[in-house]
Design a protein around this motif. Structure first.
Motif, PDB file in Angstrom:
ATOM      1  N   LEU A   1      -7.510   1.385  -2.844  1.00  0.00           N
ATOM      2  CA  LEU A   1      -7.967   1.600  -4.212  1.00  0.00           C
ATOM      3  C   LEU A   1      -6.775   1.641  -5.145  1.00  0.00           C
ATOM      4  CD1 LEU A   1     -10.394   4.542  -3.421  1.00  0.00           C
ATOM      5  CD2 LEU A   1     -11.051   2.190  -3.893  1.00  0.00           C
ATOM      6  N   SER A   2      -7.027   1.529  -6.430  1.00  0.00           N
ATOM      7  CA  SER A   2      -5.947   1.742  -7.390  1.00  0.00           C
ATOM      8  C   SER A   2      -5.643   3.235  -7.404  1.00  0.00           C
ATOM      9  CB  SER A   2      -6.345   1.262  -8.780  1.00  0.00           C
ATOM     10  OG  SER A   2      -7.445   2.007  -9.249  1.00  0.00           O
ATOM     11  N   ALA A   3      -4.436   3.594  -7.754  1.00  0.00           N
ATOM     12  CA  ALA A   3      -4.035   5.006  -7.725  1.00  0.00           C
ATOM     13  C   ALA A   3      -4.863   5.845  -8.681  1.00  0.00           C
ATOM     14  CB  ALA A   3      -2.547   5.152  -8.049  1.00  0.00           C
ATOM     15  N   ALA A   4      -5.076   5.362  -9.885  1.00  0.00           N
ATOM     16  CA  ALA A   4      -5.859   6.112 -10.860  1.00  0.00           C
ATOM     17  C   ALA A   4      -7.333   5.857 -10.610  1.00  0.00           C
ATOM     18  CB  ALA A   4      -5.491   5.687 -12.279  1.00  0.00           C
ATOM     19  N   GLY A   5      -8.096   6.896 -10.569  1.00  0.00           N
ATOM     20  CA  GLY A   5      -9.517   6.737 -10.330  1.00  0.00           C
ATOM     21  C   GLY A   5     -10.275   7.922 -10.857  1.00  0.00           C
ATOM     22  N   PRO A   6     -11.551   8.021 -10.533  1.00  0.00           N
ATOM     23  CA  PRO A   6     -12.322   9.149 -11.019  1.00  0.00           C
ATOM     24  C   PRO A   6     -11.815  10.464 -10.459  1.00  0.00           C
ATOM     25  CG  PRO A   6     -13.623   7.809  -9.504  1.00  0.00           C
ATOM     26  CD  PRO A   6     -12.321   7.117  -9.698  1.00  0.00           C
ATOM     27  N   ALA A   7     -11.745  11.456 -11.296  1.00  0.00           N
ATOM     28  CA  ALA A   7     -11.237  12.768 -10.871  1.00  0.00           C
ATOM     29  C   ALA A   7     -12.325  13.621 -10.275  1.00  0.00           C
ATOM     30  CB  ALA A   7     -10.619  13.487 -12.053  1.00  0.00           C
TER      31      ALA A   7
ATOM     32  N   THR B   1       0.818  -1.204   0.000  1.00  0.00           N
ATOM     33  CA  THR B   1       0.000   0.000   0.000  1.00  0.00           C
ATOM     34  C   THR B   1       0.858   1.263   0.000  1.00  0.00           C
ATOM     35  OG1 THR B   1      -0.272  -0.240   2.388  1.00  0.00           O
ATOM     36  CG2 THR B   1      -2.049  -1.037   1.002  1.00  0.00           C
ATOM     37  N   VAL B   2       1.322   1.691   1.146  1.00  0.00           N
ATOM     38  CA  VAL B   2       2.092   2.925   1.250  1.00  0.00           C
ATOM     39  C   VAL B   2       3.140   2.722   2.334  1.00  0.00           C
ATOM     40  CG1 VAL B   2       1.945   5.374   1.865  1.00  0.00           C
ATOM     41  CG2 VAL B   2       0.113   4.332   0.555  1.00  0.00           C
ATOM     42  N   THR B   3       4.358   3.189   2.080  1.00  0.00           N
ATOM     43  CA  THR B   3       5.396   3.061   3.098  1.00  0.00           C
ATOM     44  C   THR B   3       5.135   4.058   4.228  1.00  0.00           C
ATOM     45  OG1 THR B   3       6.866   4.703   2.119  1.00  0.00           O
ATOM     46  CG2 THR B   3       7.074   2.418   1.324  1.00  0.00           C
ATOM     47  N   ALA B   4       5.737   3.798   5.369  1.00  0.00           N
ATOM     48  CA  ALA B   4       5.577   4.696   6.514  1.00  0.00           C
ATOM     49  C   ALA B   4       6.104   6.089   6.182  1.00  0.00           C
ATOM     50  CB  ALA B   4       6.291   4.123   7.733  1.00  0.00           C
ATOM     51  N   ARG B   5       7.186   6.154   5.436  1.00  0.00           N
ATOM     52  CA  ARG B   5       7.760   7.459   5.062  1.00  0.00           C
ATOM     53  C   ARG B   5       6.775   8.261   4.204  1.00  0.00           C
ATOM     54  NH1 ARG B   5      13.644   7.639   3.313  1.00  0.00           N
ATOM     55  NH2 ARG B   5      13.865   8.740   5.249  1.00  0.00           N
ATOM     56  N   GLU B   6       6.151   7.589   3.231  1.00  0.00           N
ATOM     57  CA  GLU B   6       5.166   8.267   2.374  1.00  0.00           C
ATOM     58  C   GLU B   6       3.969   8.728   3.204  1.00  0.00           C
ATOM     59  OE1 GLU B   6       5.576   6.019  -1.919  1.00  0.00           O
ATOM     60  OE2 GLU B   6       4.563   4.989  -0.284  1.00  0.00           O
ATOM     61  N   ALA B   7       3.529   7.881   4.111  1.00  0.00           N
ATOM     62  CA  ALA B   7       2.376   8.224   4.942  1.00  0.00           C
ATOM     63  C   ALA B   7       2.678   9.424   5.829  1.00  0.00           C
ATOM     64  CB  ALA B   7       1.963   7.023   5.784  1.00  0.00           C
TER      65      ALA B   7
ATOM     66  N   LEU C   1      -1.490   8.393  -3.514  1.00  0.00           N
ATOM     67  CA  LEU C   1      -1.015   7.660  -2.334  1.00  0.00           C
ATOM     68  C   LEU C   1      -2.149   7.374  -1.360  1.00  0.00           C
ATOM     69  CD1 LEU C   1       2.395   9.395  -1.580  1.00  0.00           C
ATOM     70  CD2 LEU C   1       2.039   7.073  -2.393  1.00  0.00           C
ATOM     71  N   VAL C   2      -3.012   8.357  -1.164  1.00  0.00           N
ATOM     72  CA  VAL C   2      -4.144   8.164  -0.250  1.00  0.00           C
ATOM     73  C   VAL C   2      -5.085   7.101  -0.795  1.00  0.00           C
ATOM     74  CG1 VAL C   2      -6.210   9.284   0.693  1.00  0.00           C
ATOM     75  CG2 VAL C   2      -4.003  10.408   0.840  1.00  0.00           C
ATOM     76  N   ARG C   3      -5.301   7.089  -2.091  1.00  0.00           N
ATOM     77  CA  ARG C   3      -6.156   6.060  -2.698  1.00  0.00           C
ATOM     78  C   ARG C   3      -5.543   4.674  -2.482  1.00  0.00           C
ATOM     79  NH1 ARG C   3     -10.178   7.297  -6.003  1.00  0.00           N
ATOM     80  NH2 ARG C   3      -9.839   5.437  -7.260  1.00  0.00           N
ATOM     81  N   ARG C   4      -4.226   4.563  -2.624  1.00  0.00           N
ATOM     82  CA  ARG C   4      -3.568   3.280  -2.341  1.00  0.00           C
ATOM     83  C   ARG C   4      -3.709   2.909  -0.876  1.00  0.00           C
ATOM     84  NH1 ARG C   4       1.893   4.618  -4.566  1.00  0.00           N
ATOM     85  NH2 ARG C   4       2.597   3.437  -2.773  1.00  0.00           N
ATOM     86  N   LEU C   5      -3.547   3.881  -0.001  1.00  0.00           N
ATOM     87  CA  LEU C   5      -3.694   3.665   1.436  1.00  0.00           C
ATOM     88  C   LEU C   5      -5.100   3.172   1.765  1.00  0.00           C
ATOM     89  CD1 LEU C   5      -2.007   4.112   4.059  1.00  0.00           C
ATOM     90  CD2 LEU C   5      -3.087   6.325   4.242  1.00  0.00           C
ATOM     91  N   ALA C   6      -6.087   3.680   1.007  1.00  0.00           N
ATOM     92  CA  ALA C   6      -7.475   3.287   1.232  1.00  0.00           C
ATOM     93  C   ALA C   6      -7.846   1.994   0.498  1.00  0.00           C
ATOM     94  CB  ALA C   6      -8.404   4.422   0.788  1.00  0.00           C
TER      95      ALA C   6
END
Length: 141
Positions: A135-141, A35-41, A128-133
């Motif tokens: 979801l795929s990174a690309a999604g509806p804008a 999902t997301v690394t601690a550093r990214e979060a 990154l937040v979408r990955r954390l949640a």
């Protein structure tokens, strides 16, 4: 039963609950390393806090979602954590895992559009937040 026995039982119960919660967090982090690394979060924290505040204030979201978001804000502001923040890296990892769990619950109940609608930061941060949640990174804008 003596007062010290009751106190000892309460303390033992709290220690057991703490151990179970740590085990659940550890298991979650091991199952979702992509999902997301601690550093990214940690880099996202200011924008995520603003996102959570905006979502919590959105009257169109279900009440249970908003209550969970307010509890998340209280947890993030609280000096009491499951893993103390003084421990390098892992001290902040529990916050990232708790945020991920709450955001996944928000997406399940309110939809991914709620994240997109209230995101205050740059598009890369939203990915990154979408990955954390979850979801795929690309999604509806």
């Amino acid at each position: 039963m003596a007062w010290w026995q009751v106190l000892l039982g309460v303390v033992a119960g709290l220690v057991l609950l703490y151990a179970v919660l740590l085990g659940l967090l550890w298991g979650y982090a091991r199952r979702h390393p992509e999902t997301v690394t601690a550093r990214e979060a940690l880099r996202l924290l200011p924008d995520v806090v603003r996102l959570v505040k905006r979502l919590a204030g959105d009257g169109s979201l279900p009440r249970g979602v908003r209550v969970g978001l307010v509890l998340l804000l209280v947890y993030l502001a609280s000096p009491v954590d499951l893993v103390p923040d003084v421990l390098p890296v892992i001290g902040y990892a529990d916050d990232a895992v708790v945020v991920a769990l709450v955001l996944r619950a928000v997406v399940r109940r309110a939809g991914p559009e709620a994240l997109t609608r209230h995101w205050p930061g740059p598009p890369a941060g939203l990915d990154l937040v979408r990955r954390l949640a979850g979801l795929s990174a690309a999604g509806p804008a």
